[in-house]
Design an enzyme around this catalytic site. Structure first.
Site, PDB file in Angstrom:
ATOM      1  N   HIS A 232       0.818  -1.216   0.000  1.00 15.60           N
ATOM      2  CA  HIS A 232       0.000   0.000   0.000  1.00 15.60           C
ATOM      3  C   HIS A 232       0.851   1.265   0.000  1.00 15.60           C
ATOM      4  O   HIS A 232       0.369   2.329  -0.379  1.00 15.60           O
ATOM      5  CB  HIS A 232      -0.973  -0.002   1.186  1.00 15.60           C
ATOM      6  CG  HIS A 232      -0.334   0.186   2.523  1.00 15.60           C
ATOM      7  ND1 HIS A 232       0.080  -0.869   3.306  1.00 15.60           N
ATOM      8  CD2 HIS A 232      -0.041   1.303   3.227  1.00 15.60           C
ATOM      9  CE1 HIS A 232       0.591  -0.407   4.433  1.00 15.60           C
ATOM     10  NE2 HIS A 232       0.531   0.905   4.411  1.00 15.60           N
ATOM     11  N   ASP A 263      -0.385  -7.388   0.709  1.00 16.10           N
ATOM     12  CA  ASP A 263       0.275  -6.111   0.989  1.00 16.10           C
ATOM     13  C   ASP A 263       1.793  -6.190   0.826  1.00 16.10           C
ATOM     14  O   ASP A 263       2.554  -5.959   1.770  1.00 16.10           O
ATOM     15  CB  ASP A 263      -0.081  -5.632   2.394  1.00 16.10           C
ATOM     16  CG  ASP A 263       0.143  -4.131   2.560  1.00 16.10           C
ATOM     17  OD1 ASP A 263       0.383  -3.454   1.540  1.00 16.10           O
ATOM     18  OD2 ASP A 263       0.065  -3.649   3.703  1.00 16.10           O
ATOM     19  N   SER A 351       4.129   1.998   8.434  1.00  8.35           N
ATOM     20  CA  SER A 351       4.000   1.043   7.337  1.00  8.35           C
ATOM     21  C   SER A 351       5.299   0.878   6.560  1.00  8.35           C
ATOM     22  O   SER A 351       5.997   1.852   6.276  1.00  8.35           O
ATOM     23  CB  SER A 351       2.903   1.486   6.370  1.00  8.35           C
ATOM     24  OG  SER A 351       1.643   1.108   6.843  1.00  8.35           O
TER      25      SER A 351
END
Length: 402
Positions: A232, A263, A351
C-alpha cells in the site's frame, strides 16, 4: 571501493537520519557471545529483557532455548517426522504431528507434541475458503480471520455482525464449520499504516505530509537492487524520498484499495543508493544486523523499527492472517490476506517498517488498529505485517544481508 556518494547515501532499514549518519562514521555495537556459542545483537537482548522484566542473562537464555528448540524441530523434519504446524507457548515449542509415533519421537527430542483434531493444513483450508468468499464481496463488519494453532481453530473477529449483507453471509458461512471456527467480538477497526502527519522518513513523491518507513533491501538475479516494502506504500508507484532526495521508485505492488489484495511491493533503488542490512533501533541501543530471513515460529520474540513509533517489541501471534482494512479517506474497504500478526505496537506512518527476530528479518509493517497509541518500546499493542520470505519468493529476490 564505493564512491563517497554511495557511502553517504546508504540507508538504514527503517531508521532515523541520525542513525544513518552514525552508520558511516561510528563503530556499531557488536554481538555478544553466549554460553551456547550463539551471538545476539545487544539491541535484541536489551529489548527482550526490558519487555519481560528479566535480566539480560535470562533474556539470552530464553533466546538460546528458542534457538535450540528450533534446531531440534529442523532435525526432526529432516529425519522424516511429519509436522502440521508448530508454535511457542511460554517459551516452549509444541509440534502438531500426524501420529503417536511421531509424537513420541518429538518428546524424546525434548519438545512438546500433540496429535490435533485438525492441524495447520486443515485450518489453512478453512481460511482459504473464507478468503475466497471475502474476495467476492468484502465483509466490512469483520475485522480479521486466521488460524490459531494453539486452540486448533480459526478465529474470526467481528466488529459489527450486522454491518452489511456481505458480513452476515460471511459469518453464516463461517459458523457452518462448527467447532473449527470461533467467532469473537472485537471493537477494533483496522487500517493500513501509511499516514498523513507532519514530517516523514520515507516521503511519497517528496510530499512532507505522506510517508511510510524504509523496509529491507534485496537484489534480483541480475544484481538490480530493490526495496521490499508494504504494497500500500507504493500502490501508485511513487518516487520515494529520504531527507529530500529520491532514493527509489515504486516498481510493482499487489495492494489495490477496494480489491482483494496482498500487501507486498517493491521499489527499484536508484543508482548511488544502498539499503544497508542493518535495522536501526532509534536510540534504544545499537543497530541490529540482518543475517537472514528464516521465519520465526508463532510465539517467538520480535521487534519493529518504524518512523512514527521507533523501536517497539512483542511476539508473533500468527501467520496467514486475513484482515479487512478501513479506508480513512472514505474509500472502499480492502481485504488483505497472507499477513502475520503480532503484539508489537505500531501507529500510522510505520508502514513498510522492518520487523526482525534475533538477526532474522521477518517482514514489513502493514497495518493495525485505528487510534492505537504506543507509549514506548515495550508497550504491548497489536499489528499486522507482510512476511518478508513470501515477498522475496514472489518477486524472486535475495535479501541483502550482512
Amino acid at each position: 571501493m564505493r564512491s563517497m556518494r554511495r557511502i553517504r547515501n546508504c540507508l538504514l532499514a527503517a531508521t532515523s537520519i541520525a542513525a544513518v549518519m552514525a552508520s558511516t562514521g561510528l563503530a556499531q555495537a557488536q554481538p555478544a557471545p553466549t554460553g551456547s556459542g550463539n551471538t545476539y545483537e545487544p539491541a535484541m537482548v536489551e529489548a527482550l529483557a526490558d519487555s519481560l522484566g528479566i535480566s539480560k542473562h535470562a533474556a539470552v537464555q530464553r533466546l538460546d532455548d528458542q534457538h535450540t528448540q528450533q534446531q531440534r524441530l529442523d532435525r526432526l523434519r529432516r529425519d522424516g517426522v511429519e509436522t502440521d504446524g508448530a508454535y511457542f507457548t511460554d517459551g516452549r515449542l509444541t509440534l502438531n504431528v500426524t501420529g503417536r509415533s511421531d509424537a513420541k519421537r518429538a518428546r524424546h527430542a525434548g519438545l512438546s507434541a500433540r496429535v490435533p483434531e485438525r492441524g495447520a493444513r486443515a485450518l489453512e483450508k478453512i481460511t482459504d475458503e473464507l478468503d475466497a468468499r471475502a474476495k467476492r464481496k468484502t465483509p466490512s463488519g469483520v475485522v480479521s480471520w486466521s488460524a490459531d494453532l494453539s486452540s486448533d481453530s480459526v478465529v474470526v473477529k467481528v466488529a459489527d455482525a450486522d454491518r452489511d449483507a456481505a458480513t452476515r453471509t460471511f459469518l453464516s458461512a463461517a459458523r457452518k464449520y462448527g467447532k473449527a471456527v470461533r467467532v469473537e467480538k472485537d471493537t477494533e477497526r483496522l487500517a493500513v499504516q501509511r499516514d498523513v502527519y507532519p514530517g516523514s522518513r520515507m516521503n511519497l513523491n517528496n510530499n512532507p505530509g505522506s510517508w511510510c518507513s524504509v523496509g529491507f533491501g534485496a537484489t534480483s538475479s541480475s544484481g538490480t537492487e530493490y526495496l521490499v516494502t508494504a504494497g500500500h506504500c507504493i500502490e501508485k508507484l511513487p518516487g520515494l524520498y529520504f531527507d529530500g532526495s529520491r532514493f527509489a521508485k515504486g516498481t510493482t505492488g499487489r495492494f489495490h484499495v477496494g480489491e482483494h489484495s496482498v500487501d507486498m511491493g517493491v521499489a527499484r533503488v536508484d543508482s548511488g543508493w544502498d539499503i544497508t542490512p542493518t535495522v536501526g533501533t532509534w536510540g534504544s541501543t545499537g543497530n541490529v544486523a540482518v543475517r537472514g530471513s528464516n521465519r520465526a515460529p508463532v510465539g517467538a520474540d520480535l521487534c519493529k523499527s518504524g518512523s512514527t513509533t521507533g523501536w517497539t517489541c512483542g511476539s508473533v501471534e500468527g501467520y496467514d492472517v486475513s484482515v479487512t482494512y478501513t479506508d480513512r479517506n472514505g474509500g472502499p474497504d480492502t481485504v488483505v490476506t497472507g499477513l502475520g500478526s503480532s503484539t508489537v505496537c505500531t501507529e500510522g506512518g510505520d508502514s513498510g517498517g522492518a520487523y526482525i527476530s534475533g538477526d532474522q528479518a521477518q517482514g514489513m509493517t502493514s497495518g493495525g488498529p485505528i487510534g492505537q497509541t504506543c507509549g514506548g518500546v515495550y508497550d504491548e499493542g497489536h499489528s499486522y505485517f507482510q512476511p518478508l520470505d513470501d515477498a522475496l519468493s514472489y518477486y524472486g529476490l535475495d535479501l541483502t544481508t550482512r
